[in-house]
Write an enzyme that holds these catalytic residues in place. Structure first.
Site, PDB file in Angstrom:
ATOM      1  N   LEU A  73      -3.566  16.633  37.434  1.00  0.00           N
ATOM      2  CA  LEU A  73      -3.236  17.843  36.674  1.00  0.00           C
ATOM      3  C   LEU A  73      -3.320  19.098  37.533  1.00  0.00           C
ATOM      4  CD1 LEU A  73      -3.910  15.758  34.379  1.00  0.00           C
ATOM      5  CD2 LEU A  73      -4.915  17.638  33.120  1.00  0.00           C
ATOM      6  N   TYR A 145       7.591  26.347  40.694  1.00  0.00           N
ATOM      7  CA  TYR A 145       6.951  25.447  39.725  1.00  0.00           C
ATOM      8  C   TYR A 145       7.931  24.371  39.267  1.00  0.00           C
ATOM      9  CZ  TYR A 145       4.262  24.147  35.515  1.00  0.00           C
ATOM     10  OH  TYR A 145       3.563  23.473  34.543  1.00  0.00           O
ATOM     11  N   THR A 175       1.572  23.651  25.559  1.00  0.00           N
ATOM     12  CA  THR A 175       0.349  23.173  24.906  1.00  0.00           C
ATOM     13  C   THR A 175      -0.655  24.321  24.819  1.00  0.00           C
ATOM     14  OG1 THR A 175       0.769  20.942  25.678  1.00  0.00           O
ATOM     15  CG2 THR A 175      -1.508  21.465  25.144  1.00  0.00           C
TER      16      THR A 175
HETATM   17  P1  NAD Z   1      -4.750  25.318  34.104  1.00  0.00           P
HETATM   18  O1  NAD Z   1      -4.272  26.367  35.027  1.00  0.00           O
HETATM   19  O2  NAD Z   1      -5.768  25.676  33.086  1.00  0.00           O
HETATM   20  O3  NAD Z   1      -5.310  24.069  34.913  1.00  0.00           O
HETATM   21  C1  NAD Z   1      -4.910  23.711  36.206  1.00  0.00           C
HETATM   22  C2  NAD Z   1      -6.162  23.333  36.998  1.00  0.00           C
HETATM   23  O4  NAD Z   1      -5.774  22.915  38.313  1.00  0.00           O
HETATM   24  C3  NAD Z   1      -7.124  24.509  37.186  1.00  0.00           C
HETATM   25  O5  NAD Z   1      -8.432  24.089  36.911  1.00  0.00           O
HETATM   26  C4  NAD Z   1      -6.947  24.908  38.643  1.00  0.00           C
HETATM   27  O6  NAD Z   1      -8.086  25.523  39.190  1.00  0.00           O
HETATM   28  C5  NAD Z   1      -6.620  23.560  39.270  1.00  0.00           C
HETATM   29  N1  NAD Z   1      -5.842  23.644  40.522  1.00  0.00           N
HETATM   30  C6  NAD Z   1      -4.721  24.369  40.765  1.00  0.00           C
HETATM   31  N2  NAD Z   1      -4.268  24.154  42.007  1.00  0.00           N
HETATM   32  C7  NAD Z   1      -5.141  23.262  42.586  1.00  0.00           C
HETATM   33  C8  NAD Z   1      -5.221  22.651  43.858  1.00  0.00           C
HETATM   34  N3  NAD Z   1      -4.330  22.914  44.820  1.00  0.00           N
HETATM   35  N4  NAD Z   1      -6.259  21.784  44.100  1.00  0.00           N
HETATM   36  C9  NAD Z   1      -7.176  21.522  43.153  1.00  0.00           C
HETATM   37  N5  NAD Z   1      -7.146  22.081  41.914  1.00  0.00           N
HETATM   38  C10 NAD Z   1      -6.134  22.933  41.633  1.00  0.00           C
HETATM   39  O7  NAD Z   1      -3.454  24.705  33.414  1.00  0.00           O
HETATM   40  P2  NAD Z   1      -3.288  23.624  32.257  1.00  0.00           P
HETATM   41  O8  NAD Z   1      -2.551  24.267  31.170  1.00  0.00           O
HETATM   42  O9  NAD Z   1      -4.575  22.947  31.979  1.00  0.00           O
HETATM   43  O10 NAD Z   1      -2.281  22.615  32.979  1.00  0.00           O
HETATM   44  C11 NAD Z   1      -2.719  21.380  33.531  1.00  0.00           C
HETATM   45  C12 NAD Z   1      -1.517  20.607  34.068  1.00  0.00           C
HETATM   46  O11 NAD Z   1      -0.583  20.368  33.009  1.00  0.00           O
HETATM   47  C13 NAD Z   1      -0.726  21.357  35.161  1.00  0.00           C
HETATM   48  O12 NAD Z   1      -0.328  20.424  36.143  1.00  0.00           O
HETATM   49  C14 NAD Z   1       0.473  21.908  34.426  1.00  0.00           C
HETATM   50  O13 NAD Z   1       1.579  22.044  35.273  1.00  0.00           O
HETATM   51  C15 NAD Z   1       0.707  20.846  33.361  1.00  0.00           C
HETATM   52  N6  NAD Z   1       1.407  21.407  32.194  1.00  0.00           N
HETATM   53  C16 NAD Z   1       0.769  22.222  31.324  1.00  0.00           C
HETATM   54  C17 NAD Z   1       1.465  22.760  30.244  1.00  0.00           C
HETATM   55  C18 NAD Z   1       0.805  23.657  29.226  1.00  0.00           C
HETATM   56  O14 NAD Z   1       1.490  24.116  28.308  1.00  0.00           O
HETATM   57  N7  NAD Z   1      -0.470  23.926  29.303  1.00  0.00           N
HETATM   58  C19 NAD Z   1       2.820  22.472  30.078  1.00  0.00           C
HETATM   59  C20 NAD Z   1       3.447  21.649  31.008  1.00  0.00           C
HETATM   60  C21 NAD Z   1       2.718  21.103  32.056  1.00  0.00           C
END
Ligand code: NAD
Ligand code: UDP
Length: 312
Positions: A73, A145, A175
Site C-alpha cells: 500500500l 500517480y 475510500t
Molecule cells: P495514505 O497516504 O494514508 O497511506 C499511504 C502510506 O504509505 C502512508 O503511511 C505513507 O507514509 C506510506 N508511504 C508512502 N510512500 C512510501 C514509501 N516510499 N515507502 C514506505 N512507505 C511509504 O493513503 P491511503 O488512502 O491509506 O492509501 C493506501 C494505498 O491505497 C495507496 O497505495 C493508494 O494509492 C491506494 N488507494 C487509495 C485510495 C483511497 O481512496 N484512499 C484510492 C485508490 C488507491
C-alpha cells in the site's frame, strides 16, 4: 493458521485499518512505513500487541523480510501529497514495487498491489469495468500517480508471467473513513473539516463531476477476500457503486454536520476526471464482494472522528 503478513504503508489511512483487521484474525503483522503521509498515531493502539511489528523504511530501498503475504500500500494517495514530490511518487510505484516483487519472489510470498481507479484516467466508459484500458494523460500533473500505478500493474503481471509470483491486483475507488489525514486535500476530509469549522466549502469547478465513495471497512474486507482467493489474480475493482456529484456530496456534508458553511467554487485542477463509478460485477462474482456501509452511516462515523481529533 496464523500467517506473517507484511503491510507496506501500514501506518497510513487504509493500512492502519488493514493491520487492525489482520491482527484481529490472529496473524502476525509487520507494518513498514516511511511516515511520509502516515503516522504513528494511526497505529499507536496496535503497538502493545506482541504480534505487531513496526519498521521505518522506504520501499524505494530494498529490504530483506520473511513473510507469507505482502500487501503493498506504500504510496501517497491524495493529489496534494502525490504531487508534492512527483518524481518520488513514480519511484515508489516503479522501484518500490519492483523491490516488493523481488521480496515476494525470494520469500515465495503472495503479494497484493493497491492499485487505483486512477488507472482509468478520465474514463470514456461508464461505469468502469476491469477490461477498460483507460484514458490517461502521460504528461499531466496526475501522471506521476496514474501512470506510476499503471506501471506497477504491469510489473505485477510480468513477475507473475516470468517468475510465477502469486500476485493480486485490486483497483481501489475513492475510500474514506476515520484516520484519513485532516490536511490531505481530498474531498471527504476537506469538506468535513471545512463544514465543522464553519469555513467555506470549496467545490472545484461547477461540482458536476462525480465520485463513488466507499467506507474503509468494506474495502478492507474486499482486500482480504482477494488475497485469500485461490487462482484469481485480478485486476478487480473494489469500492461502492453509489455515485454522487461533488455538489450533491457537499450538500450531504453540510446537512450531516448541521453546518452553516457557504458553498464556494474554485478552479478545477487539470485532468480532474469527470466521472467515476466502479462496475462491481467481477468483485461480486469472484469475491462475493458487496459494500455494506451506506454513505450517511459511513460519513457520520468519519465526522465523529474528525470532531474528536479537532477537539470540537
Ligand atoms: P495514505 O497516504 O494514508 O497511506 C499511504 C502510506 O504509505 C502512508 O503511511 C505513507 O507514509 C506510506 N508511504 C508512502 N510512500 C512510501 C514509501 N516510499 N515507502 C514506505 N512507505 C511509504 O493513503 P491511503 O488512502 O491509506 O492509501 C493506501 C494505498 O491505497 C495507496 O497505495 C493508494 O494509492 C491506494 N488507494 C487509495 C485510495 C483511497 O481512496 N484512499 C484510492 C485508490 C488507491
Ligand atoms: N474536490 C473539490 N473540493 C475539494 C477537494 C476536492 O471539489 O476541496 C473535488 C476534486 O476536484 C475531484 C473530487 O472532489 O473532482 C474528488 O477529489 P479527491 O482529491 O478526493 O479524489 P480524486 O480526484 O483523486 O478522485
Amino acid at each position: 493458521m496464523a500467517k506473517t503478513i507484511l503491510i507496506t504503508g501500514g501506518a497510513g489511512f487504509i493500512g492502519s485499518h488493514l493491520s487492525e483487521k489482520l491482527l484481529n484474525e490472529g496473524n502476525h503483522v509487520i507494518c513498514l512505513d516511511n511516515f511520509f503521509t502516515g503516522s504513528k498515531k494511526n497505529i499507536e493502539h496496535l503497538l502493545d500487541n506482541k504480534k505487531f511489528e513496526l519498521i521505518r523504511h522506504d520501499i524505494v530501498e530494498p529490504v530483506l523480510i520473511e513473510a507469507d503475504e505482502i500487501y503493498n500500500l506504500a504510496c501517497p494517495a491524495s493529489p496534494v501529497h502525490y504531487q508534492y514530490n512527483a518524481i518520488k511518487t513514480i519511484k515508489t510505484n516503479v522501484l518500490g514495487v519492483t523491490n516488493m516483487l523481488g521480496l515476494a519472489k525470494r520469500a515465495k510470498a503472495k503479494i497484493l498491489q493497491a492499485s487505483t481507479s486512477e488507472v482509468y484516467g478520465d474514463p470514456l466508459v461508464h461505469p468502469q469495468r476491469e477490461d477498460y484500458w483507460g484514458n490517461v494523460n502521460t504528461i499531466g500533473i496526475r501522471s506521476c500517480y496514474d501512470e506510476g500505478k499503471r506501471v506497477a500493474e504491469t510489473l505485477m503481471m510480468d513477475y507473475h508471467r516470468q517468475h510465477n509470483v502469486d500476485i493480486k491486483i485490486i483497483r481501489i475507488f475513492n475510500t474514506y473513513g476515520p484516520r484519513m489525514a485532516q490536511n490531505d486535500g481530498r474531498v471527504v476530509s476537506n469538506f468535513i473539516v471545512q463544514a465543522l469549522k464553519g469555513e467555506d466549502i470549496t467545490i472545484y469547478g461547477d461540482g458536476s463531476q462525480t465520485r463513488s465513495f466507499c467506507y474503509v471497512d468494506d474495502l478492507v474486507r474486499g482486500m482480504i477476500s482477494l488475497m485469500n482467493k485461490e487462482n484469481f489474480t485480478g485486476p478487480v475493482n473494489a469500492g461502492n457503486d453509489a455515485e454522487y456529484t461533488i455538489l450533491q456530496f457537499a450538500g450531504m456534508i453540510k446537512e450531516l454536520t448541521n453546518s452553516g458553511s457557504k458553498i464556494v467554487h474554485r478552479p478545477l485542477p487539470s485532468d480532474d476526471p469527470c466521472k467515476r463509478r466502479p462496475d462491481l460485477t467481477l468483485a461480486k462474482k469472484e469475491l462475493n464482494y458487496e459494500p455494506a456501509v451506506q454513505i450517511r452511516e459511513g460519513l457520520m462515523k468519519t465526522i465523529e472522528y474528525f470532531k474528536s481529533i479537532m477537539q470540537l
